[in-house]
Design a protein around this motif. Structure first.
Motif, PDB file in Angstrom:
ATOM      1  N   ALA A 190      14.508  24.110  25.416  1.00  0.00           N
ATOM      2  CA  ALA A 190      14.728  24.820  26.671  1.00  0.00           C
ATOM      3  C   ALA A 190      13.437  25.443  27.176  1.00  0.00           C
ATOM      4  CB  ALA A 190      15.782  25.915  26.493  1.00  0.00           C
ATOM      5  N   THR A 191      13.340  25.579  28.475  1.00  0.00           N
ATOM      6  CA  THR A 191      12.216  26.303  29.049  1.00  0.00           C
ATOM      7  C   THR A 191      12.419  27.805  28.839  1.00  0.00           C
ATOM      8  OG1 THR A 191      13.357  26.085  31.182  1.00  0.00           O
ATOM      9  CG2 THR A 191      11.521  24.598  30.768  1.00  0.00           C
ATOM     10  N   GLU A 192      11.340  28.552  29.010  1.00  0.00           N
ATOM     11  CA  GLU A 192      11.313  29.959  28.603  1.00  0.00           C
ATOM     12  C   GLU A 192      12.437  30.799  29.179  1.00  0.00           C
ATOM     13  OE1 GLU A 192       8.346  33.853  28.854  1.00  0.00           O
ATOM     14  OE2 GLU A 192       7.981  32.087  30.089  1.00  0.00           O
ATOM     15  N   GLY A 193      12.694  30.638  30.474  1.00  0.00           N
ATOM     16  CA  GLY A 193      13.678  31.488  31.113  1.00  0.00           C
ATOM     17  C   GLY A 193      15.063  31.406  30.502  1.00  0.00           C
ATOM     18  N   TYR A 194      15.384  30.257  29.896  1.00  0.00           N
ATOM     19  CA  TYR A 194      16.709  30.071  29.304  1.00  0.00           C
ATOM     20  C   TYR A 194      16.713  30.293  27.792  1.00  0.00           C
ATOM     21  CZ  TYR A 194      17.132  27.877  33.840  1.00  0.00           C
ATOM     22  OH  TYR A 194      17.089  27.641  35.185  1.00  0.00           O
ATOM     23  N   GLU A 218      15.495  24.163  46.466  1.00  0.00           N
ATOM     24  CA  GLU A 218      15.826  22.799  46.070  1.00  0.00           C
ATOM     25  C   GLU A 218      15.733  22.568  44.564  1.00  0.00           C
ATOM     26  OE1 GLU A 218      13.388  20.271  48.468  1.00  0.00           O
ATOM     27  OE2 GLU A 218      14.633  20.540  50.262  1.00  0.00           O
ATOM     28  N   ARG A 219      15.444  23.604  43.800  1.00  0.00           N
ATOM     29  CA  ARG A 219      15.428  23.464  42.337  1.00  0.00           C
ATOM     30  C   ARG A 219      16.852  23.517  41.784  1.00  0.00           C
ATOM     31  NH1 ARG A 219      11.992  27.164  38.643  1.00  0.00           N
ATOM     32  NH2 ARG A 219      13.734  28.497  39.187  1.00  0.00           N
ATOM     33  N   HIS A 220      17.032  22.886  40.628  1.00  0.00           N
ATOM     34  CA  HIS A 220      18.338  22.923  39.968  1.00  0.00           C
ATOM     35  C   HIS A 220      18.178  23.172  38.474  1.00  0.00           C
ATOM     36  CE1 HIS A 220      19.642  21.000  43.703  1.00  0.00           C
ATOM     37  NE2 HIS A 220      20.866  21.386  43.390  1.00  0.00           N
ATOM     38  N   PHE A 221      19.067  23.992  37.949  1.00  0.00           N
ATOM     39  CA  PHE A 221      19.244  24.147  36.506  1.00  0.00           C
ATOM     40  C   PHE A 221      19.924  22.894  35.999  1.00  0.00           C
ATOM     41  CE2 PHE A 221      22.625  25.119  33.429  1.00  0.00           C
ATOM     42  CZ  PHE A 221      21.900  25.679  32.376  1.00  0.00           C
ATOM     43  N   GLU A 222      19.391  22.302  34.930  1.00  0.00           N
ATOM     44  CA  GLU A 222      19.985  21.077  34.403  1.00  0.00           C
ATOM     45  C   GLU A 222      20.177  21.148  32.893  1.00  0.00           C
ATOM     46  OE1 GLU A 222      18.607  17.621  37.560  1.00  0.00           O
ATOM     47  OE2 GLU A 222      17.893  17.529  35.480  1.00  0.00           O
ATOM     48  N   LEU A 276      19.009  33.119  36.560  1.00  0.00           N
ATOM     49  CA  LEU A 276      19.475  33.083  35.175  1.00  0.00           C
ATOM     50  C   LEU A 276      18.423  33.616  34.206  1.00  0.00           C
ATOM     51  CD1 LEU A 276      21.368  29.672  34.830  1.00  0.00           C
ATOM     52  CD2 LEU A 276      22.344  31.970  34.707  1.00  0.00           C
ATOM     53  N   ALA A 277      17.170  33.309  34.478  1.00  0.00           N
ATOM     54  CA  ALA A 277      16.090  33.745  33.592  1.00  0.00           C
ATOM     55  C   ALA A 277      15.788  35.232  33.727  1.00  0.00           C
ATOM     56  CB  ALA A 277      14.831  32.937  33.888  1.00  0.00           C
ATOM     57  N   LEU A 278      16.280  35.853  34.781  1.00  0.00           N
ATOM     58  CA  LEU A 278      15.925  37.250  35.083  1.00  0.00           C
ATOM     59  C   LEU A 278      16.976  38.271  34.677  1.00  0.00           C
ATOM     60  CD1 LEU A 278      14.410  37.195  38.679  1.00  0.00           C
ATOM     61  CD2 LEU A 278      13.276  38.002  36.620  1.00  0.00           C
ATOM     62  N   ARG A 279      18.108  37.843  34.184  1.00  0.00           N
ATOM     63  CA  ARG A 279      19.254  38.738  34.067  1.00  0.00           C
ATOM     64  C   ARG A 279      18.969  40.006  33.276  1.00  0.00           C
ATOM     65  NH1 ARG A 279      24.556  34.847  33.668  1.00  0.00           N
ATOM     66  NH2 ARG A 279      24.396  34.109  35.815  1.00  0.00           N
ATOM     67  N   GLN A 280      18.286  39.863  32.176  1.00  0.00           N
ATOM     68  CA  GLN A 280      18.018  41.045  31.360  1.00  0.00           C
ATOM     69  C   GLN A 280      17.175  42.055  32.127  1.00  0.00           C
ATOM     70  OE1 GLN A 280      16.240  40.160  27.591  1.00  0.00           O
ATOM     71  NE2 GLN A 280      16.171  42.278  26.926  1.00  0.00           N
TER      72      GLN A 280
END
Length: 324
Positions: free
Chosen positions: A123-127, A292-296, A269-273
């Motif tokens: 996963a990338t960092e934000g997730y 135009e970005r999407h979480f996948e 999603l990556a910012l919630r905390q």
């Protein structure tokens, strides 16, 4: 390594296209394991270190494979070895076969009621920091026998790990489809402008890049897909896009803007905390490219996932559906 798609030792040897007899067992023995390790590592020396064997042993096995198949599998270069076309075909087959073995093993354990298994996530960092660990913990509350491995990687590395079978599931953001991958789950992930709660733009519902770039910018590293998207969008609009602070990781960027009048960019999603702490706020951007970005959630095309990995994807899907 064995697979139902390979001949057993009791079957007749296959015949190569040029009429030369090929020992089918060569595709079931240790040589194939060594071959895959060289393909991953890019060199015999590094592969030998990972396998804890002598480099000469790896070299002999690669040579044997190439003799039996009557073709070279690698391009030998000054700084390592790269798969050629024949090597790519063999590697793709070997990876899928090994993944099938892992899946069948876990399915057998499930039939015995052990509910054991390992879900490997790239996963990338934000997730990888908060979103996925939280979901993994929820999943394990229902299925305590399932183990998780979550690696935080760059977007391109997430794709590579899934494509090469080193991860069961990839969780990342994407702007375009990737060859050889299935998109199991896709969810909008627009880029937001992130700033301190007391920032002059913090009370706005929407802002434009033109408004944001009038303030100091804290930007991700130039190699990141988000930075490239920002650079392209700013270039199209002839906007300045120079950073007063740069980091290859998200958290330093967010912590920096929380203490300054700078602005950075991220998905929700990556910012919630951070948003929950109240130190920063996120404001939607009007610019089309930023939406135009999407979480996948990505998996290897054509692969039959282990039961635990498939169930975790369903858990991910249910979590996002509940939020919607």
């Amino acid at each position: 390594m064995a697979s139902s798609s390979w001949p057993s030792s009791g079957q007749a040897a296959r015949r190569a296209a040029n009429g030369r007899t090929v020992n089918a067992r060569v595709l079931q023995e240790v040589g194939l394991r060594y071959f895959l390790e060289v393909a991953y590592a890019g060199s015999i020396t590094e592969a030998a270190a990972r396998l804890d064997v002598a480099p000469s042993a790896v070299s002999r096995q690669i040579g044997r494979l190439e003799r039996e198949l009557d073709t070279l599998l690698f391009e030998r270069r000054a700084r390592g070895m790269v798969l050629n076309a024949a090597g790519e075909l063999l590697a793709a087959h070997a990876r899928r076969a090994w993944l099938d073995i892992e899946r069948v093993t876990e399915d057998i354990l499930a039939l015995r009621g052990l509910r054991a298994g390992l879900v490997r996530v790239a996963a990338t960092e934000g997730y990888a920091y908060e979103f996925l660990p939280t979901l993994a913990a929820e999943f394990q509350a229902r299925c305590p026998g399932i183990r998780f491995s979550i690696d935080m990687l760059a977007q391109s590395e997430v794709v590579r790990r899934v494509r090469e079978g080193q991860a069961d599931i990839g969780v990342t953001v994407s702007l375009a489809s990737e060859r050889g991958l299935n998109v199991e789950l896709r969810h909008p992930s627009p880029v937001l402008a992130v700033m301190a709660a007391g920032h002059p733009l913090a009370a706005r519902r929407h802002v434009s890049l033109a408004e944001v770039t009038a303030h100091p910018l804290a930007l991700p590293a130039p190699s990141s897909t988000l930075r490239q998207l920002l650079d392209i969008s700013c270039s199209r609009q002839s906007l300045p896009c120079e950073a007063v602070f740069t980091s290859g990781q998200l958290y330093p960027l967010v912590n920096y803007v929380a203490r300054t009048d700078a602005v950075t960019f991220c998905g929700e999603l990556a910012l919630r905390q951070h948003l929950g702490s109240g130190a920063v706020v996120a404001v939607a951007l009007r610019d089309r490219e930023m939406n135009e970005r999407h979480f996948e959630v990505q998996t290897l095309a054509g692969r039959h996932l282990p039961e635990a990995a498939r169930a975790f994807i369903d858990h991910l899907r249910a979590a996002l559906a509940h939020e919607d």
